[in-house]
Design an enzyme around this catalytic site. Structure first.
Site, PDB file in Angstrom:
ATOM      1  N   HIS A  27       0.979  -0.990   0.613  1.00 14.59           N
ATOM      2  CA  HIS A  27       0.404   0.517   0.228  1.00 14.59           C
ATOM      3  C   HIS A  27       0.816   1.427  -0.060  1.00 14.59           C
ATOM      4  CE1 HIS A  27      -3.633  -2.620   0.336  1.00 14.59           C
ATOM      5  NE2 HIS A  27      -3.609  -2.357   1.428  1.00 14.59           N
ATOM      6  N   HIS A  41      -9.667   2.070   0.577  1.00 20.75           N
ATOM      7  CA  HIS A  41     -10.110   1.137   1.064  1.00 20.75           C
ATOM      8  C   HIS A  41     -10.743   1.720   2.526  1.00 20.75           C
ATOM      9  CE1 HIS A  41      -8.390  -1.923   3.693  1.00 20.75           C
ATOM     10  NE2 HIS A  41      -6.811  -2.298   2.756  1.00 20.75           N
ATOM     11  N   GLU A  83     -11.390  -3.802  -2.832  1.00 21.29           N
ATOM     12  CA  GLU A  83     -10.334  -2.072  -3.275  1.00 21.29           C
ATOM     13  C   GLU A  83     -10.604  -2.755  -4.737  1.00 21.29           C
ATOM     14  OE1 GLU A  83      -7.125  -3.449  -0.473  1.00 21.29           O
ATOM     15  OE2 GLU A  83      -8.979  -4.276   0.534  1.00 21.29           O
TER      16      GLU A  83
END
Ligand code: GLA
Length: 370
Positions: free
Chosen positions: A126, A198, A335
């Site tokens: 991420h 997210h 996602e």
């Protein structure tokens, strides 16, 4: 020995000036903790609302009604915006510069190797230590007030990625109860990009409950199996005859505890499905229904993949917005994104962005009651 007074004065002055400049630059370094966190509230004509923070572009609340018209917040997060400054698992945040994992925190681009933070076992996750979820975005309200546009410039070398990347994310809440998320980015050097949202959903609005009773449909015939460190092995596996088959609407909990090596690795679902969308059009990727409340959410995207994460690593350490703490499987994330580790897998759709090109992507979350 002859003392050269001029030289001593010159070097003393130079040292003092150097110290002053150092201190100056130290004080002008951004102190994120001191920037004000501002929250923006979008409300449509039916009373649906979405609250967004300038910190991380975090969606801190989404309120939708159940079938008797009772509005509840259906996303995990915190009651006070300041709590998002402490560590949390990307609650509601914009994730970038590269969402999901990059194997061993390394990739090669145009013959040069780039080294990234290994912040998830041996892998990069991420966007690294200070990803897009952690930075402050500049916010503009759209002219017709139904949305906001967030902008951020990620500097060349930030978190190890090449190129100054200028990113905008637009959130729009329409009167047909759809939250539209539009991404746009440009770079001045060849780079890689993968952006996602997210949010953690629990359509019951009661975060003490698990989401295993939610019914899910995924418009995907295959998914990406992962290795022990959750990096796709590179193979694209058909979902038929496996717990990963959500082609027909099925309870999330139906097969989640079946003995299966892939489910063991993720402690549940934490995988990227390959969407049946070869044309890059905005198409329906997922549909979720909570029978008890009647709340429904359809996800549309132009991205090739969707990561279903069933909150497997939530471990009752973070305080819930309602009461108690967030436990395992108290939410699911959908996602929309490119495939994990794409920069290292030439067979996957490319995530390379070159100067002069414009990266665009769009995801819609459409809420309804059934
Ligand atoms: C993603 C990952 C998960 C987990 C969560 C955050 O969805 O795929 O493995 O890291 O983010 O906790």
């Amino acid at each position: 020995m002859k003392i050269d007074l001029k030289k001593i004065i010159f070097f003393s002055m130079a040292t003092i000036i150097f110290i002053l400049i150092r201190q100056q630059s130290h004080f002008t370094e951004p102190n994120y903790k001191n920037i004000e966190i501002i929250s923006y509230n979008l409300v449509n004509k039916h009373g649906y609302s979405v609250e967004i923070l300038n910190l991380g572009g975090i969606i801190s609340s989404i309120k939708t009604p159940d079938r008797s018209g009772v509005f509840k917040d259906i996303t995990l997060g915190f009651t006070s915006p300041k709590q998002y400054l402490d560590e949390h698992p990307y609650f509601g945040a914009i994730v970038g510069r590269f969402a999901n994992r990059i194997a061993n925190g390394k990739f090669e681009l145009e013959g040069k190797e780039y080294i990234l933070a290994q912040n998830n076992g041996p892998n990069h996750l991420h966007g690294g230590a200070l990803g897009f979820d952690n930075v402050y975005w500049e916010v503009d309200t759209l002219e017709n007030k139904n949305g906001i546009q967030l902008s951020y410039i990620s500097a060349d070398g930030e978190e190890g990625y090449p190129g100054n990347l200028s990113v905008t994310v637009t959130y729009i809440l329409t009167d047909d109860n759809t939250l539209k998320v539009k991404y746009e980015a440009q770079t001045d050097k060849t780079t890689v990009i993968n952006l996602t949202q997210h949010s953690y959903f629990n359509l019951s609005g009661d975060f003490s409950k698990q989401i295993l009773d939610h019914e899910l449909q995924l418009f995907a015939d295959s998914y990406l199996p992962v290795d022990n460190t959750q990096i796709p092995t590179g193979s694209i596996q058909l979902v038929a005859d496996s717990p990963f088959d959500f082609r027909a609407r099925k309870e999330i909990g139906k097969d989640i505890d079946i003995k299966n090596n892939q489910l063991e690795i993720g402690k549940g679902y934490d995988h990227c499905w390959v969407l049946n969308n070869t044309k890059k059009d905005l198409v329906k990727a997922a549909s979720v229904y909570h029978p008890q409340s009647g709340r429904m959410m359809d996800v549309y995207t132009d991205q090739p993949g969707i990561q279903l994460y069933t909150g497997n690593f939530l471990d009752d350490t973070l305080p819930s917005k309602t009461q108690g703490t967030y436990g395992p499987r108290s939410a699911f994330c959908l996602e929309t994104q490119h495939f994990p580790n794409s920069p290292n897998v030439s067979d996957f759709p490319t995530t390379i962005l070159k100067p002069g090109e414009i990266f665009t992507s769009e995801t819609h979350f459409k809420f309804s009651v059934n």
